[in-house]
Write an enzyme that holds these catalytic residues in place. Structure first.
Site, mmCIF file in Angstrom:
data_model
loop_
_atom_site.group_PDB
_atom_site.id
_atom_site.type_symbol
_atom_site.label_atom_id
_atom_site.label_comp_id
_atom_site.label_asym_id
_atom_site.label_seq_id
_atom_site.Cartn_x
_atom_site.Cartn_y
_atom_site.Cartn_z
ATOM 1 C CD GLU A 1 -3.068 1.422 2.547
ATOM 2 O OE1 GLU A 1 -3.594 1.782 2.726
ATOM 3 O OE2 GLU A 1 -1.885 0.119 3.650
ATOM 4 C CE LYS B 1 -7.133 1.895 3.875
ATOM 5 N NZ LYS B 1 -5.911 1.358 4.228
ATOM 6 C CB CYS C 1 -4.370 -2.469 4.530
ATOM 7 S SG CYS C 1 -3.658 -2.263 5.594
#
Length: 575
Positions: free
Chosen positions: A41, A116, A152
Site C-alpha cells: 500500500e 481503497k 489493507c
C-alpha cells in the site's frame, strides 16, 4: 502464472528512491519469469505519508513518478503499485481530494486504478483526513485470470469472523460475488505483538469461506513510531499458508497460480518466531535501525545507569547499529551504588561498546549553591531529586550535539504510564526505544536475550537487583510504585483492555492501589505529550494513536465506575 510479492522498505516522501526500489525488484522478478508483481500500500510514497498529502506539489510529483516508472518497467511484467489518485468529483460532491489507490502498470502505461474502500480512523490511522473511499469492488484480467484488488483495511470487515461489522460493506464478499479467481491485498499494516497470527487466522477464514486463494503483501520497515513487520503470505482455497515472507526484513517471494486448478501452489514458507520476546526483539531492532538511518544519523548515545532499562536499550542499539556506533555514558551521583557503576561497565564490556564516566557530584553542589537562598526553609524532595536527572539529561544532550549523535531515551511503558520519569531529564532524547515495553516485559526480553545467545550479555546482577532511580539513599522504585507485576497487569487492563476500575478490582487487585494508579495515569498526560517518539509494539501505545487531552477535569475513577456501581459498594474512592 508466476506472481511475485515485493516486500520492501520505502522511505516516506522519497518518490524517486522508492520508484528505484520497485524497478530493481521488478527487473529481478522479470528475469525469473514472473508475470505479476505486487507491492505494498502506498509503496511509491511510503506509509504513512500523513500531511505530505496536503501538498499539491507532492501529489503531482507522485503522479509524474508513477508515469515514469510505468515506462521504465520490464515490458512483459504487470506491476501493482501503491499511490494516490486525485478525486476529480471532489469539488462537486464535497468529498476528499484524494483516493488511496493501487495502479496497474503494464506495457509502459497505467492501465487501471483501484481505490481503497474501507478507511480506518482508529488508533494510529486517520485516513478520512485525506482520502475519499472507493465505492465499488474492482478487478482486472491478466492472462484469463480475474484478479480482485483490495487495500489493507478492506480485509478487516468479515462480520462472521469478528462477530460484528465495523463498516457497511465487505469488499472481500463483493469481489467473491463477481467471480474473481484470486484476491490480492496490498497492505501497510503496522506491527503489534501477536498480530501475524490474527492476520493469518482472519484470511484463512476468508479463503475457506469464499473459496478464493488470497495473497497478502505487507510493507516492511520502521517509519517514526511505527514498525512494519512484513511477513507477507499467501493462502490457497483450503486456507493453507502456501508461502510466507521473512519478518522484519525485505524479501521477494514468488508463488505460482495454477490455471487449471485455479489455485496457488506451495512455495517458500518462512518459519514463525518461537516466542513473543523473539518477535519483539527483532521489531525493536528494525525500529531503531530505520529511525536512525532515515533521520540521517549514524551513531547514538545513551545514559547507562546500571539498571535494566538502559541495559536493554544498549543491547538493542548495539544489535541494530553495531557496537562501534553506540556510546554509553555513566553519570554517577553521591547516591549511586558501586554496583550500579560496575554493572554498567560490565554491560558495556559485554556489548563491546565505548563507555565514559562523568561524575555529577560537583554539578549537584553547584545547583544546591545557586538555589540555596531560594530553597531556604524547605525540605529536600522531588525537586532536588529531579535536578540529578536533569543534569544527566543536559550532559547527554551536550554530547549528542557535540558529536552529532542521536540520544536514545531509556524509559519503559510502565514509567511513562504513571509519570515515574523526569521531564528534561531521563525523558530527553530523539527516540524512546522501549516506551511501549512494560517493565515486566523488559525483564523477560533481557532473560530471553541471555538464553538465546547463551551468553551473559545482560549481567546477572542487573537482572536480580531491585530497580532503583538512586536519587536518594536507599531508594527503590517500589517506594513510589506497586510491584511491577501488579502495576503492569493493572495498566494492561486499563490501557489496552479498557477495563473499568471495578473490573480491575474484581480481577483481584487492591482497590486503593487501583485508585492510585488511575490517578497517576491521568495526571501524567502532560509528560507523555512532551516525550520523544516511542516505538510501538502493542495495540495501545503512547504515540500517534493516543489522543488524550492535557487540560481537562475528568474524574477517571468516577467515569470508569459509573456504569458498574448500581448501589454496590466497591471501596474505590471517586473523589
Amino acid at each position: 502464472m508466476k506472481i511475485a510479492i515485493a516486500q520492501f522498505n520505502p522511505i516516506i516522501g522519497d518518490l524517486s528512491g522508492n520508484a528505484k526500489q520497485i524497478l530493481e525488484v521488478a527487473e529481478n522478478a522479470a528475469s525469473s519469469g514472473v508475470r505479476l508483481l505486487l507491492t505494498p500500500e502506498l509503496s511509491l510514497c511510503g506509509y504513512p505519508p500523513r500531511d505530505l498529502l496536503l501538498n499539491p506539489s507532492f501529489v503531482a510529483a507522485m503522479d509524474f513518478t508513477l508515469q515514469q516508472l510505468a515506462q521504465d518497467l520490464p515490458a512483459n511484467l504487470a506491476v501493482l503499485v501503491g499511490t494516490v489518485v486525485k478525486n476529480s468529483e471532489a469539488h462537486v460532491t464535497g468529498g476528499k481530494n484524494l483516493f488511496n489507490s493501487i495502479a496497474l502498470l503494464e506495457a509502459g502505461t497505467v492501465k487501471q486504478y483501484f481505490h481503497k474502500r474501507l478507511l480506518p480512523t482508529y488508533d494510529v490511522f486517520d485516513e478520512n483526513r485525506y482520502f475519499e473511499p472507493g465505492l465499488k469492488p474492482s478487478y482486472f484480467n491478466l492472462d484469463d485470470i480475474n484478479i480482485g484488488v483490495t487495500i489493507c483495511e478492506d480485509l478487516w470487515n468479515d462480520a462472521e469472523f469478528w462477530g460484528k461489522r465495523s463498516y457497511a460493506v465487505n469488499p472481500i464478499a463483493d469481489l467473491s460475488s463477481l467471480g474473481v479467481d484470486l484476491i490480492v491485498n496490498l497492505s501497510a499494516s503496522p506491527y503489534t505483538v501477536g498480530k501475524q497470527k490474527l492476520r493469518e487466522a482472519m484470511l484463512q477464514h476468508s479463503a475457506v469461506n469464499f473459496k478464493h486463494p488470497v495473497i497478502y503483501t505487507n510493507q516492511v520497515g520502521g517509519n517514526d513510531d511505527l514498525i512494519f513487520d512484513g511477513r507477507s503470505f499467501a493462502l490457497n482455497r483450503q486456507g493453507e499458508v502456501i508461502c510466507r515472507a521473512k519478518g522484519f526484513e525485505s524479501d521477494l517471494l514468488v508463488v505460482e497460480f495454477d490455471e487449471i486448478q485455479r489455485d496457488l501452489q506451495l512455495g517458500v514458507v518462512s518459519s514463525v518466531y518461537e516466542s513473543e520476546d523473539e518477535e519483539i526483539w527483532h521489531a525493536l531492532i528494525l525500529g531503531v535501525k530505520d529511525y536512525i538511518q532515515k533521520c540521517h544519523f549514524s551513531q547514538v548515545v545513551l545514559g547507562l545507569s546500571g539498571g535494566i532499562d538502559s541495559a536493554l536499550v544498549a543491547a538493542i542499539a548495539t544489535a541494530a547499529l553495531g557496537k562501534e556506533n553506540v556510546f554509553g555514558v555513566l553519570m554517577p551521583s553521591p547516591y549511586s551504588s558501586q554496583h550500579s557503576i560496575s554493572d554498567a561497565l560490565a554491560l558495556g564490556e559485554n556489548l563491546g561498546i565505548k563507555t565514559h564516566i562523568l561524575p555529577i557530584g560537583e554539578l549537584m553542589q553547584g545547583f544546591d549553591h545557586t538555589l540555596a537562598d531560594l530553597f531556604t526553609g524547605t525540605e529536600f524532595g522531588i525537586a532536588e531529586e529531579n535536578i540529578q536527572s536533569r543534569i544527566r539529561g543536559n550532559l547527554l544532550m551536550a554530547i549528542a550535539n557535540k558529536f552529532g549523535h542521536l540520544l536514545l531515551s531509556t524509559g519503559n511503558k510502565s514509567e511513562m504510564a504513571v509519570g515515574y520519569c523526569t521531564l528534561y531529564g531521563d525523558m530527553n532524547g530523539g527516540l524512546a526505544v522501549i516506551a511501549d515495553v512494560p517493565k515486566t516485559r523488559v525483564y523477560s526480553l533481557c532473560k530471553w536475550l541471555n538464553f538465546h545467545t547463551q551468553q551473559e550479555i545482560i549481567p546477572e546482577n542487573i537482572l536480580t537487583k531491585a530497580p532503583s532511580a538512586e536519587l536518594k539513599p536507599g531508594q527503590v522504585d517500589q517506594d513510589s510504585l506497586p510491584a511491577y507485576d501488579i502495576l503492569d497487569d493493572i495498566l494492561q487492563r486499563l490501557i489496552n483492555d479498557h477495563q473499568s476500575a471495578v473490573q480491575i478490582v474484581a480481577a483481584g487487585h487492591d482497590a486503593e492501589i487501583v485508585n492510585r494508579v488511575l490517578q497517576m495515569v491521568a495526571r501524567s498526560e502532560f509528560k507523555r505529550r512532551q516525550a520523544p517518539p516511542g516505538l510501538k509494539i502493542t495495540d495501545r501505545a503512547f504515540g500517534t494513536g493516543w489522543r488524550m487531552p492535557i487540560a481537562s477535569k475528568i474524574n477517571w475513577i468516577a467515569v470508569n465506575n459509573s456504569h458498574h456501581i448500581n448501589n454496590v459498594s466497591t471501596g474505590i474512592s471517586t473523589q
